[in-house]
Design an enzyme around this catalytic site. Structure first.
Site, PDB file in Angstrom:
ATOM      1  N   THR A 164       0.986  -1.299  -0.057  1.00  0.00           N
ATOM      2  CA  THR A 164      -0.108   0.023   0.074  1.00  0.00           C
ATOM      3  C   THR A 164       0.720   1.373  -0.033  1.00  0.00           C
ATOM      4  O   THR A 164       1.936   1.330   0.634  1.00  0.00           O
ATOM      5  CB  THR A 164      -0.989   0.087   1.117  1.00  0.00           C
ATOM      6  OG1 THR A 164      -1.690  -1.118   1.462  1.00  0.00           O
ATOM      7  CG2 THR A 164      -1.932   1.019   1.388  1.00  0.00           C
ATOM      8  N   GLY A 203       2.602  -3.499   8.140  1.00  0.00           N
ATOM      9  CA  GLY A 203       2.685  -3.889   9.394  1.00  0.00           C
ATOM     10  C   GLY A 203       4.342  -4.176   9.616  1.00  0.00           C
ATOM     11  O   GLY A 203       4.841  -4.685   8.728  1.00  0.00           O
ATOM     12  N   GLU A 449      -6.141  -6.161   3.474  1.00  0.00           N
ATOM     13  CA  GLU A 449      -6.324  -7.216   2.653  1.00  0.00           C
ATOM     14  C   GLU A 449      -7.402  -7.663   1.784  1.00  0.00           C
ATOM     15  O   GLU A 449      -8.149  -8.323   1.802  1.00  0.00           O
ATOM     16  CB  GLU A 449      -6.020  -8.630   3.478  1.00  0.00           C
ATOM     17  CG  GLU A 449      -5.755 -10.045   2.695  1.00  0.00           C
ATOM     18  CD  GLU A 449      -5.019  -9.703   1.649  1.00  0.00           C
ATOM     19  OE1 GLU A 449      -4.022  -9.044   1.546  1.00  0.00           O
ATOM     20  OE2 GLU A 449      -5.117 -10.283   0.533  1.00  0.00           O
TER      21      GLU A 449
END
Ligand SMILES: Cc1cc2nc3c(=O)[nH]c(=O)nc-3n(C[C@H](O)[C@H](O)[C@H](O)COP(=O)(O)OP(=O)(O)OC[C@H]3O[C@@H](n4cnc5c(N)ncnc54)[C@H](O)[C@@H]3O)c2cc1C
Length: 709
Positions: A164, A203, A449
């Site tokens: 992203t 993350g 996701e």
């Protein structure tokens, strides 16, 4: 006071009530003993056997002891003034303990969930199992896998999945980061050409990971081949410093996920070897020749399918945790003199029918997700075997299934956790109830996701393609037989011609609604009707396809939802009807009732998205809906005595629930006040200033009180 060993016992229950229990503890003890089955039996069904339950408990005990959460008489650190950095430090400590326990004791209990049962991407060490390794396994060459997977599994490198960007999330083709092949050095040069190309959100990216699988546009001799995957070392393994040209940082406080460091990254002409492009399905040779597998797109879908299957399987725990807390609290809290105010004693919350409906239907939904995830897993495993033999024919079906279930399970879990929070009234709004953190963390799964509204449309596209094929007289995937049958019986005959409603009333009455076949036929009818309706509207529109799609988007989303709920119900029924033969009759009956409650309450409960689609074509009459309401009430009465056992069966430790409201002992009020008194603000005021909070009083309150305005 809080319990150190707080999971359901593995031996038959002692039903006598110890005299030393206070009122709340007695209420929970009594409710626990009204169940017709042993929760341990159900725990074995959930986790896959007594051995697994035992090993899981042992792992939790070791890790909780190590990180100091097992003694729940102490307020959890996260409820005692944690700032951003302390939250991350705790995430590192927990993540390390869980990761190392898995390696040392050879288990995968924390591969996909944290010791608090949150999805593991909320841990700084979690991306390895949930995204990094799956991407390597599915997109790297055999040689690359042999090089990187052992490093990741043993913790020698910490991974992130870096896709992203600030400017693009859902639309992956819009990604701007470039990886340009340099013929002079036979390297790729990674570059962030704009602010919007900043990698944003991954993350572990901020300060934990050493490597990232970076998604960037592959450019060879000015030709853009679109997004591809590259293994990029981001930090020095010696001192943790970002490598030259790499800027890394944290995105700051979030609603939840503060134990990890979702981060940002920019690349300034960063060079990596050509061989660090993931070359499982597309490759660039030393002379710059690009070769892409004819199945490149399908194969890149495989990673998404796998990750979505992981989410579907693990998001259930957070709903189950929220329901466990709400069920225990609703059992011990009394409020009011009964529904009409005339009871002779105060009434437990769970005696109110609205509370029962909410908590028991949420319980039923948790089990629905559990069983749906089993089918999703099985389909994914079968797909992998077929793909290993070069057969990709199942991929579209499994992709649509995992996408639909990802949407449905995450939405159900997020909405359900929020309703469980509301079920606990004001106390549910306290951080120490554990519920705000559960709600805030589970809701993230509706976004990452594949954002849910975007994914729903992918399911819609798959359904439309199936109908296109049927229109051309071609077969569709055998698992979509219901659509083919519906097409023959319904759509081809009348729907296409009239594009109006095909009203085939449901003929069931009375207890027939408890028959799984009747329930399935109602869900099937709704799915077929909404799918064909959306299809007709889009395909027969005179507007350009883009506008037609946009104009009918909510119908498409509704159709995708109806299709997925039909599939989920069919999986639930199938699993309940094929429980292991050793399952006790009592548990079999409870599971069947729970499944019926799920099926029927979904029809009448307006909380379900687009519940109106069950009735808008008058397939069900208002008399039939009243019958269903009556049956739901009966099911609630039958299942109410089972509630505590149904939630105990998830076998959550008190430490993992992290809730003053939901501990196993039911000692709610003592537990709340025990933790509240330990809050640093209270402690400081009482220990240092006789109950006055300084300097607040002196600096701000006293001047107001004494001001001469
Ligand atoms: C906790 C968390 C962890 C994350 N971890 C990672 C990670 O590890 N790696 C990584 O790469 N990314 C990660 N992400 C990013 C995440 O994958 C994206 O946020 C997600 O894909 C959504 O993209 P977006 O933020 O650009 O939202 P957008 O796509 O901008 O969506 C915003 C709104 O627009 C709507 N919308 C967008 N497109 C359409 C459309 N075609 N039709 C209808 N509506 C549309 C959406 O429904 C939504 O309501 C994470 C995000 C979160 C919150």
């Amino acid at each position: 006071m809080a319990n150190m060993d707080s999971t359901a016992p593995s031996s038959p229950r002692d039903t006598s009530c110890p005299v030393h229990l206070n009122k709340q503890m007695q209420l929970l003890h009594t409710a626990r003993n009204t169940a017709s089955f042993e929760p341990f039996e159900l725990a074995c069904l959930i986790y896959g056997g007594a051995d697994v339950v035992g090993n899981r408990r042992a792992a939790l005990e070791r890790v909780e002891t190590l990180i100091g959460t097992r003694d729940t008489s102490q307020i959890p650190r996260s409820y005692a003034n944690m700032n951003r950095e302390q939250a991350y430090d705790e995430g590192l400590e927990w993540g390390k303990a869980a990761f190392e326990d898995g390696i040392r004791f050879k288990h995968d209990f924390f591969a996909f969930v944290t010791p608090r049962f949150q999805l593991v991407n909320s841990s700084p060490f979690g991306m390895n199992t949930v995204m990094f390794e799956p991407a390597i396994r599915l997109s790297a060459s055999a040689e690359q896998q042999a090089k990187w997977l052992p490093l990741s599994k043993s913790g020698k490198i910490i991974g992130a999945y870096v896709q992203t960007e600030l400017g693009h999330g859902s639309f992956v083709r819009g990604i701007e980061t470039t990886a340009t092949w340099d013929s002079d050095t036979d390297e790729f040069v990674l570059h962030s050409p704009s602010t919007t190309s900043t990698k944003f959100w991954p993350g572990a990216l901020g300060f934990s990971c050493t490597h990232g699988i970076v998604v960037a546009r592959l450019i060879i001799r000015s030709k853009d081949y679109g997004p591809h995957l590259f293994m990029v070392q981001l930090r020095s393994l010696d001192d943790g410093r970002p490598l030259p040209g790499v800027e890394l940082g944290d995105v700051g406080l979030k609603m939840s996920y503060n134990a990890t460091c979702n981060g940002f990254a920019t690349f300034h002409q960063v060079r990596i070897p050509r061989t660090d492009m993931l070359m499982g399905h597309a490759s660039v040779s030393h002379d710059g020749t690009y070769e892409g597998s004819s199945h490149f797109t399908q194969l890149s879908y495989s990673t998404m399918v796998m990750v979505r299957a992981i989410i579907v399987k693990n998001v259930v725990f957070q709903l189950a945790q929220a329901v466990t807390i709400a069920a225990r609290y609703s059992t011990v809290r009394t409020q009011g003199m009964g529904p009409n105010g005339l009871a002779s004693a105060e009434t437990c919350l769970i005696m109110y029918q609205s509370q029962r409906l909410r908590i028991l239907t949420l319980t039923a939904k948790a089990y629905a997700i559990l069983f749906a995830s089993r089918t999703c897993d099985a389909e994914y495993d079968a797909l992998r075997k077929q793909q290993a033999n070069g057969d990709h024919t199942s991929l579209p079906y499994v992709h649509a299934l995992s996408s639909g279930l990802k949407v449905w399970t995450t939405q159900t879990a997020a909405d359900g956790a929020e309703d469980a929070r509301k079920c606990c009234g004001g106390q549910g709004y306290l951080a120490i109830s554990g519920l705000p953190e559960i709600v805030a963390s589970v809701t993230a799964a509706t976004t990452f996701e594949g954002e849910n509204y975007v994914l729903c449309q992918q399911v819609g596209r798959y359904l439309f393609k199936c109908i296109d094929q049927l229109m051309q007289g071609k077969p569709i995937d055998y698992r979509m037989a219901y659509l083919a049958a519906g097409y023959q019986k319904w759509f081809a005959a009348s729907f296409a011609a009239s594009s109006g409603a095909n009203i085939t009333p449901c003929m069931a009455f009375g207890k027939e609604f408890l028959d799984p076949n009747t329930q399935l036929s109602i869900y099937r009818h709704r799915a077929l009707r909404t799918v064909f309706k959306a299809y007709t509207a889009v395909r027969s529109s005179t507007k350009p396809p883009l506008d037609a799609w946009n104009e009918n988007m909510m119908s498409i989303i509704s159709a995708a939802r109806a299709h997925t709920e039909y599939m989920a119900l069919s999986f639930y029924i199938k699993h309940v009807q094929s429980l292991p033969t050793a399952t006790s009759p009592a548990l079999t009956t409870v599971m069947a009732r729970l499944c019926s409650l799920f099926a029927l309450s979904n029809i009448i409960n307006p909380q379900t998205l687009d519940a109106i689609s069950f009735v808008e074509d008058t397939h069900l009459s208002s008399a039939q809906l009243d019958t269903i309401r009556g049956l739901v009430n009966e099911l609630l009465d039958q299942l109410a005595p089972e509630l505590i056992a149904l939630t105990d069966a998830w076998d959550f430790t008190d430490a993992s629930l992290c809730s003053a409201l939901g501990m196993y002992d039911g000692n709610v009020y003592e537990n709340v006040m025990n933790w509240i008194r330990q809050i640093p603000m209270n402690k400081r005021a009482w220990e240092e200033n006789k109950g006055v909070y300084q300097p607040g009083w002196k600096d701000w309150i006293e001047p107001v009180l004494k001001a001469k305005l």
